[in-house]
Design a protein around this motif. Structure first.
Motif, short mmCIF file in Angstrom:
data_model
loop_
_atom_site.label_atom_id
_atom_site.label_comp_id
_atom_site.label_asym_id
_atom_site.label_seq_id
_atom_site.Cartn_x
_atom_site.Cartn_y
_atom_site.Cartn_z
N TYR A 104 0.84 -1.20 0.00
CA TYR A 104 0.00 0.00 0.00
C TYR A 104 0.88 1.25 0.00
O TYR A 104 0.68 2.16 -0.82
CB TYR A 104 -0.90 -0.04 1.23
N ASP A 105 1.84 1.32 0.90
CA ASP A 105 2.70 2.51 1.00
C ASP A 105 3.58 2.67 -0.24
O ASP A 105 3.83 3.79 -0.69
CB ASP A 105 3.58 2.43 2.26
N GLN A 106 4.07 1.56 -0.78
CA GLN A 106 4.91 1.64 -1.97
C GLN A 106 4.13 2.13 -3.17
O GLN A 106 4.68 2.80 -4.05
CB GLN A 106 5.54 0.28 -2.26
N MET A 107 2.82 1.84 -3.22
CA MET A 107 1.99 2.33 -4.32
C MET A 107 1.92 3.85 -4.29
O MET A 107 2.06 4.52 -5.31
CB MET A 107 0.59 1.73 -4.23
N PHE A 108 1.73 4.42 -3.10
CA PHE A 108 1.72 5.87 -2.97
C PHE A 108 3.08 6.45 -3.35
O PHE A 108 3.18 7.49 -4.02
CB PHE A 108 1.36 6.29 -1.55
N SER A 109 4.14 5.80 -2.91
CA SER A 109 5.49 6.28 -3.24
C SER A 109 5.73 6.24 -4.74
O SER A 109 6.34 7.15 -5.31
CB SER A 109 6.54 5.42 -2.52
N ALA A 110 5.24 5.21 -5.41
CA ALA A 110 5.45 5.08 -6.85
C ALA A 110 4.85 6.25 -7.60
O ALA A 110 5.44 6.77 -8.56
CB ALA A 110 4.86 3.76 -7.36
N THR A 167 4.07 9.29 -6.36
CA THR A 167 4.50 10.61 -5.92
C THR A 167 6.02 10.76 -5.97
O THR A 167 6.52 11.88 -5.95
CB THR A 167 4.04 10.90 -4.48
N GLY A 168 6.73 9.64 -6.05
CA GLY A 168 8.19 9.71 -6.10
C GLY A 168 8.83 10.04 -4.77
O GLY A 168 10.04 10.26 -4.70
N THR A 169 8.04 10.09 -3.70
CA THR A 169 8.59 10.36 -2.38
C THR A 169 8.60 9.06 -1.58
O THR A 169 7.57 8.41 -1.44
CB THR A 169 7.76 11.42 -1.63
N PHE A 170 9.76 8.68 -1.09
CA PHE A 170 9.94 7.43 -0.36
C PHE A 170 10.30 7.77 1.08
O PHE A 170 11.44 8.08 1.38
CB PHE A 170 11.03 6.58 -1.01
N PRO A 171 9.30 7.75 1.99
CA PRO A 171 9.54 8.18 3.37
C PRO A 171 10.62 7.36 4.05
O PRO A 171 10.70 6.13 3.88
CB PRO A 171 8.18 7.97 4.05
N LEU A 172 11.45 8.04 4.84
CA LEU A 172 12.45 7.34 5.64
C LEU A 172 11.76 6.64 6.80
O LEU A 172 10.71 7.08 7.28
CB LEU A 172 13.47 8.34 6.19
N PRO A 173 12.32 5.52 7.27
CA PRO A 173 11.75 4.84 8.43
C PRO A 173 11.65 5.81 9.61
O PRO A 173 12.56 6.62 9.84
CB PRO A 173 12.75 3.71 8.71
N ASP A 174 10.56 5.73 10.34
CA ASP A 174 10.33 6.65 11.45
C ASP A 174 10.77 6.03 12.77
O ASP A 174 10.58 4.84 13.00
CB ASP A 174 8.83 6.99 11.51
N ARG A 175 11.39 6.84 13.60
CA ARG A 175 11.80 6.45 14.95
C ARG A 175 12.81 5.31 14.95
O ARG A 175 12.90 4.55 15.92
CB ARG A 175 10.59 6.09 15.81
N ILE A 176 13.52 5.14 13.86
CA ILE A 176 14.55 4.10 13.79
C ILE A 176 15.86 4.77 13.36
O ILE A 176 15.90 5.40 12.30
CB ILE A 176 14.19 3.00 12.78
N PRO A 177 16.92 4.66 14.15
CA PRO A 177 18.19 5.26 13.74
C PRO A 177 18.80 4.49 12.58
O PRO A 177 18.63 3.27 12.48
CB PRO A 177 19.07 5.16 15.00
#
Length: 259
Positions: free
Chosen positions: A133-139, A141-151
């Motif tokens: 689901y998230d990768q479909m949105f990224s595809a 929009t071209g924006t690939f969110p960085l993992p949250d709360r993970i160093p």
């Protein structure tokens, strides 16, 4: 990159906040651009993208078929995406709607509709490549969110880009960041054995309303020999109003989602 580049101590704050061009002739330096500053600026810039409408082309390649279509897109964060596909000579091919709870895919040529929960396998009814689901949105929009709360596992320089590596399930996810645009220019997802599961590249840029999206996005799954490419010919970032209205004829037959 020949000649190299370096961000001067005060420049990272200015560059990352405004996406101004870097000074020629100086090299990137992770000591001068702390990882926390970089990731926070990327997230802040991504957050400015709230709605999107655009027109472009989509193409795909699989071991059994290749194809292409034009598309009109409407997107609203965090969970609404509408893509209307058009074939040669303006022929309506289909409509795809995706939200957190459901998807609807209408095939105009066959007058058939598929609906269901947006699980990865069922989304192949839109693209012949398994995306979450998230990768479909990224595809789209071209924006690939960085993992949250993970160093990140590591933070380094690769050529003229920042490189962040994160734990990703049993494997790793690597993000190559354009320091000017603060866009992910390359994403690589590896399994526990180090084999590539998915890789994506972006190029070009459309800038409006203080934010940006790539003009072109490609996603490849090497194991399955599948690839999809999306290119915007025009886009409106954060338009005032967006509509997700679409119609499915009442006589459309139901079809099962491909698995």
């Amino acid at each position: 990159m020949p000649g190299g580049r370096r961000l001067l101590p005060i420049i990272p704050l200015l560059v990352l906040a405004s996406c101004a061009p870097r000074t020629e002739g100086v090299a990137l330096n992770t000591d001068l651009t702390p990882v926390g500053l970089l990731t926070s600026r990327i997230r802040e810039t991504d957050a400015r993208l709230r709605t999107l409408s655009g027109h472009g082309s989509l193409s795909f390649e699989t071991p059994s078929q290749n194809g292409s279509a034009g598309f009109d897109l409407t997107m609203k964060k965090p969970d609404s995406l509408l893509v209307q596909l058009e074939g040669p000579f303006g022929i309506d091919v289909g409509t795809f709607f995706l939200s957190r709870k459901r998807y609807v895919m209408y095939n105009s040529l066959e007058n058939a509709v598929s609906t269901g929960s947006p699980e990865s396998g069922s989304l192949r009814s839109m693209l012949p490549i398994d995306l979450t689901y998230d990768q479909m949105f990224s595809a789209f929009t071209g924006t690939f969110p960085l993992p949250d709360r993970i160093p990140p596992l590591s933070y380094s320089i690769a050529g003229d880009q920042f490189l962040l590596r994160y734990p990703c399930g049993d494997g790793t996810c690597s993000y190559w960041i354009d320091p000017d645009a603060l866009l992910v220019r390359r994403l690589e997802i590896l399994d526990a054995g180090g084999s590539i599961m998915l890789e994506s590249e972006t190029s070009g840029m459309i800038v409006q309303d203080g934010t940006r999206i790539p003009r072109r996005v490609s996603i490849t799954m090497p194991r399955e020999e599948r690839r999809v490419a999306i290119a915007f010919s025009s886009a409106s970032i954060n338009p005032g109003r967006v509509s997700f209205d679409f119609t499915v004829p009442p006589n459309a037959r139901s079809m099962a989602a491909p698995r």
